[in-house]
Design a protein around this motif. Structure first.
Motif, short mmCIF file in Angstrom:
data_model
loop_
_atom_site.label_atom_id
_atom_site.label_comp_id
_atom_site.label_asym_id
_atom_site.label_seq_id
_atom_site.Cartn_x
_atom_site.Cartn_y
_atom_site.Cartn_z
N TRP A 52 0.74 -1.18 -0.18
CA TRP A 52 0.09 -0.05 -0.14
C TRP A 52 0.69 1.29 -0.04
O TRP A 52 0.54 2.09 -0.79
CB TRP A 52 -0.90 -0.04 1.25
CG TRP A 52 -2.13 -0.64 0.93
CD1 TRP A 52 -2.70 -1.80 1.57
CD2 TRP A 52 -3.39 -0.26 0.12
NE1 TRP A 52 -3.86 -1.93 1.22
CE2 TRP A 52 -4.26 -1.05 0.16
CE3 TRP A 52 -3.38 1.04 -0.62
CZ2 TRP A 52 -5.55 -1.02 -0.42
CZ3 TRP A 52 -4.51 1.11 -1.39
CH2 TRP A 52 -5.68 0.23 -1.40
N ILE A 53 1.99 1.25 1.01
CA ILE A 53 2.83 2.49 1.02
C ILE A 53 3.46 2.74 -0.30
O ILE A 53 3.60 3.85 -0.79
CB ILE A 53 3.76 2.43 2.10
CG1 ILE A 53 3.07 2.42 3.50
CG2 ILE A 53 4.66 3.43 2.06
CD1 ILE A 53 3.90 2.08 4.64
N THR A 54 3.97 1.50 -0.69
CA THR A 54 4.62 1.67 -2.29
C THR A 54 3.89 2.10 -3.26
O THR A 54 4.25 3.09 -3.98
CB THR A 54 5.28 0.29 -2.70
OG1 THR A 54 6.42 0.00 -1.69
CG2 THR A 54 5.85 0.48 -3.96
N THR A 55 2.67 1.60 -3.41
CA THR A 55 1.74 1.91 -4.47
C THR A 55 1.17 3.30 -4.49
O THR A 55 1.08 3.80 -5.50
CB THR A 55 0.65 0.88 -4.51
OG1 THR A 55 0.94 -0.31 -4.65
CG2 THR A 55 -0.42 1.18 -5.64
N LEU A 56 0.70 3.75 -3.19
CA LEU A 56 0.28 5.01 -3.19
C LEU A 56 1.42 5.97 -3.08
O LEU A 56 1.00 7.06 -3.80
CB LEU A 56 -0.59 5.40 -1.72
CG LEU A 56 -1.87 4.21 -1.40
CD1 LEU A 56 -1.98 4.72 -0.02
CD2 LEU A 56 -2.71 4.82 -2.41
N SER A 57 2.53 5.76 -2.84
CA SER A 57 3.63 6.74 -2.81
C SER A 57 3.88 6.86 -4.47
O SER A 57 4.13 8.18 -5.03
CB SER A 57 4.82 6.24 -2.35
OG SER A 57 4.84 5.99 -0.96
#
Length: 378
Positions: free
Chosen positions: A7-12
């Motif tokens: 989630w953190i990677t994709t949203l970033s």
């Protein structure tokens, strides 16, 4: 289901790449409004180069995913794929013909969206107008696939329509950094730009219908087999690569425009890119001198890659409702950043219209039935 790190990677990738891309795009088009085709070409090129290594393999294709029956009815052991010296393209999950149709539409609408800046379309209007694609999707879905919609969805589309009309009229006499075309008023140019964005919305709707069919015909069955084929590539990577790489030959038709815009950009004010020095050369500065606009073009190209990767990762792993909500928030942030960085584009009518569009988009998304399949989003 995505893990916390995913989630953190994709949203970033989505928020960092797409929002910064919008800022660099506005900077370039404000000074070179006819550079839309050039910008689109570099964006398609870098996405194709990024995806190219993932589409090749040095293994020979296996004759069957399951071992053949032996002479006594027993199942023989699976054979190990043979290695080869020359790489080959991996087997596609989707045939080329559906890709060709999608590529043609995607290429045209991407070019139209970037070309609209030549007609005095402010970035704020550009963002809000492109957020109204659900109107076209609903009409085409009702006409061609006999889809039925909830009352909330219909009301939401009416709200979005009102918001787009309000936003469009609020900037019907925009100020521009560019010179007027002789014999053509700002209002006429603006009307042509809105027409171009409208055509791009219609093409986007047809692209959505084709993507729905491709998903049901090819991608859904492939996803069911993905667990038993760990060596297979991610579907979003295949789709992203072919959608961009197959469109590259089409830019040959615009080679004169691309060459002319590169020549114009090369005359922009130069900027010195200093490189760190050490040892006896430390007191002396060294580095290339390049036209300043090329720095923004490079940033725009790189951030577009980050944005495309993030959106495709998101679309391939979560529901269409989640995708729509996240991209709506992303567009809202891009709108706020555009006004904050460049200023002078916001007025009461524009903010009211933008608010109606985003509220309507969220209302439409929450009205989607839970059994709807995933849709590709802009």
């Amino acid at each position: 289901m995505l893990s916390l790190s995913d989630w953190i990677t994709t949203l970033s990738l989505v928020f960092g790449g797409c929002c910064s891309n919008a800022i660099t795009l506005e900077h370039i088009t404000a000074r070179y409004p006819n550079a839309g085709v050039l910008i689109t070409f570099f964006q398609f090129l870098i996405v194709s180069l990024y995806g190219l290594p993932k589409q090749f393999t040095f293994n020979d294709p296996q004759e069957s995913k399951h071992a053949a029956n032996g002479p006594n009815g027993t199942v023989s052991a699976p054979t190990t794929p043979r290695r080869r010296w020359i790489p080959r393209l991996k087997n596609r999950k989707v045939p080329l013909l559906p890709y060709f149709i999608q590529v043609a539409l995607f290429f045209v609408l991407s070019t139209l969206n970037n070309a609209a800046f030549a007609y005095h379309i402010p970035m704020t209007v550009h963002i809000v107008f492109r957020s109204g694609g659900m109107i076209i999707n609903m009409i085409l879905g009702w006409m061609f696939t006999k889809k039925r919609y909830t009352v909330r969805q219909v009301v939401s589309v009416v709200v979005v329509t009102a918001g787009i009309i309000t936003t469009t009229l609020s900037a019907s006499k925009p100020k521009s950094h560019t010179a007027e075309v002789p014999g053509t008023s700002n209002t006429s140019l603006y009307a042509m730009g809105i027409s171009i964005l409208g055509l791009a919305l219609v093409l986007s709707g047809f692209l959505g219908l084709i993507q729905d069919w491709v998903y049901a015909r090819y991608i859904a069955p492939a996803e069911a087999e993905a667990a038993s084929d760990p060596t297979g590539q991610s579907l979003w990577q295949e789709h992203m690569f072919y959608l961009h790489s197959l469109a590259l030959p089409l830019f040959y038709l615009s080679k004169d425009n691309i060459s002319m815009e590169l020549t114009r950009m090369s005359s922009s004010p130069p900027v010195f890119l200093s490189l760190p020095q050490s040892g006896p050369l430390a007191p002396y500065e060294a580095g290339p001198i390049v036209p300043s606009i090329f720095v923004y073009l490079l940033l725009n190209t790189c951030t577009q890659l980050v944005c495309v990767v993030g959106v495709n990762r998101l679309t391939g792993r979560v529901s269409s409702l989640t995708v729509t909500l996240i991209l709506t928030v992303r567009k809202a942030i891009s709108l706020l950043l555009s006004v904050a960085v460049y200023g002078g584009q916001g007025n009461t009518e524009m903010w009211v219209g933008a608010g109606l569009v985003f509220i309507g988009t969220i209302g439409y998304s929450t009205g989607i039935k839970s059994n709807d399949h995933k849709e590709k989003k802009d």
